[in-house]
Design an enzyme around this catalytic site. Structure first.
Site, PDB file in Angstrom:
ATOM      1  N   CYS A 104     -14.144 -20.461  -0.322  1.00  0.00           N
ATOM      2  CA  CYS A 104     -13.793 -21.348   0.790  1.00  0.00           C
ATOM      3  C   CYS A 104     -14.976 -22.226   1.181  1.00  0.00           C
ATOM      4  O   CYS A 104     -14.819 -23.427   1.419  1.00  0.00           O
ATOM      5  CB  CYS A 104     -13.323 -20.523   1.983  1.00  0.00           C
ATOM      6  N   CYS A 201     -10.251 -14.973   5.128  1.00  0.00           N
ATOM      7  CA  CYS A 201     -10.138 -16.058   6.098  1.00  0.00           C
ATOM      8  C   CYS A 201      -8.711 -16.532   6.335  1.00  0.00           C
ATOM      9  O   CYS A 201      -8.471 -17.255   7.283  1.00  0.00           O
ATOM     10  CB  CYS A 201     -11.027 -17.233   5.681  1.00  0.00           C
TER      11      CYS A 201
END
Length: 370
Positions: A104, A201
């Site tokens: 990410c 996440c």
């Protein structure tokens, strides 16, 4: 207050770290704007599994209102799906243990978000609430661990490059988490008491098993000892990682002592989970590893071997090691002493004291020789 006349876009997550980051930069005289990234589309069919972004967006907007700064709202869900989530699923399907937070940062925060902020919003810098520090020496930029060793996030940022690092600000890297919360309380931020986020996440940690079942085909199979004895059933290899102890469901087996069982490998071909007893058993220990997908933040000549320390997972004490060339675009990492639970797919990150050199992906472990 002095005016720097520099525009900075802060990645606002709705948490205390990014909120204090924005306040610090505004106090220093930057022209601060926030940006909230939506990286995951929540669907009604599985909305109970996901970390809802609605509350985080509301908190981010509330903080920006408090600080009197503008909040941009951008949807990067497509980019996240293509560049992070698909690789995450592929790695699990291949029996490896990926780290989506590293991906990410590489593909979204320090690529898509960076480019959008610098190019589209004409910012001079981006800023995040990561616990890392930046230094400059002879026109080179260096990434250092955060001052708070318990919160240091340099492990997740090892893929950052010079171009991006040059235009990044990390205002809380020299602070401890306690100091950040103290600032948030002192200036009455609405998120001062908000808990830290945990887990992957895009999913709440308590739902990871259900989440993987939703996206990946899987089937149960045998749990087998290193001697070939069948002692139980697993519920899909995707749910297990090297070194795992909990959740195996094989305690108190007749004919074996009460020493805990650990996952030592996965047999993808036969859909078998291989286990052995004891955290430091021979089958779980490694003298080193092979890493690929390498990235060095600063120029490093790996034609010659060198010594440094390595982290083989986030919550892990640095291991003294020697790095040598293995094959093209691969290195061999030799540990000073054997280590347990080296998991292919995880990131290995290298350091010289507090300086983060870079890292790579663990391709395979080097077992202890008999």
């Amino acid at each position: 207050m002095y005016k720097l006349n520099k525009k900075v876009i802060v990645a606002m997550s709705g948490g205390v770290d990014s909120s204090v980051t924005a306040w610090i930069l505004k106090k220093k005289g930057y022209h601060v704007e926030g940006l909230f990234m939506k990286n995951w589309e929540e669907h009604n069919s599985d909305s109970d599994m996901h970390c809802s972004s609605k509350k985080d967006l509301s908190d981010a907007q509330g903080v920006c209102n408090q600080l009197n700064i503008f909040l941009h709202k951008v949807n990067f869900s497509f980019e996240y799906w293509e560049n992070v989530f698909q690789k995450f699923l592929f790695e699990y399907k291949m029996g490896r243990t990926p780290n989506p937070d590293v991906l990410c940062n590489k593909e979204i925060k320090f690529k898509i978000f960076f480019e959008y902020s610098i190019q589209d919003l004409q910012a001079h810098y981006i800023a995040t609430g990561h616990y890392v520090q930046k230094r400059i020496f002879k026109n080179k930029y260096f990434l250092l661990r955060g001052l708070d060793a318990t919160k240091d996030q340099s492990y997740f940022l090892y893929t950052i490059n010079q171009k991006v690092l040059k235009q990044c600000l990390f205002p809380i890297g020299h602070l401890t988490k306690c100091e950040v919360r103290k600032i948030a309380r002192r200036i009455n931020l609405i998120v001062a008491k908000k808990k830290d986020s945990t887990g992957i996440c895009f999913i709440s940690p308590q739902n990871i098993k259900k989440f993987l079942n939703h996206y990946l085909p899987h089937k149960s199979g045998n749990i087998i000892t290193t001697l070939g004895q069948k002692i139980g059933q697993h519920y899909g290899l995707i749910h297990y990682t090297i070194g795992q102890r909990r959740g195996l469901g094989i305690g108190g087996i007749k004919g074996f002592n009460n020493i805990p069982w650990y996952v030592v490998s996965k047999d993808i071909t036969n859909n078998s989970l291989i286990v052995s007893q004891g955290m430091n058993n021979f089958y779980l220990m490694s003298i080193g590893l092979i890493a690929n997908e390498l990235h060095w933040i600063n120029d490093i000549n790996i034609q010659n071997s060198f010594f440094c320390t390595a982290k083989i997972r986030y919550r892990h004490i640095d291991i003294p090691c020697k790095i040598v060339m293995h094959k093209k675009k691969q290195i061999k990492v030799l540990f000073e002493r054997p280590e347990s639970s080296v998991a292919p797919g995880q990131s290995v990150v290298f350091y010289l004291s507090d300086l983060c050199l870079g890292g790579g992906i663990i391709k395979k472990r080097l077992p202890v020789l008999k």
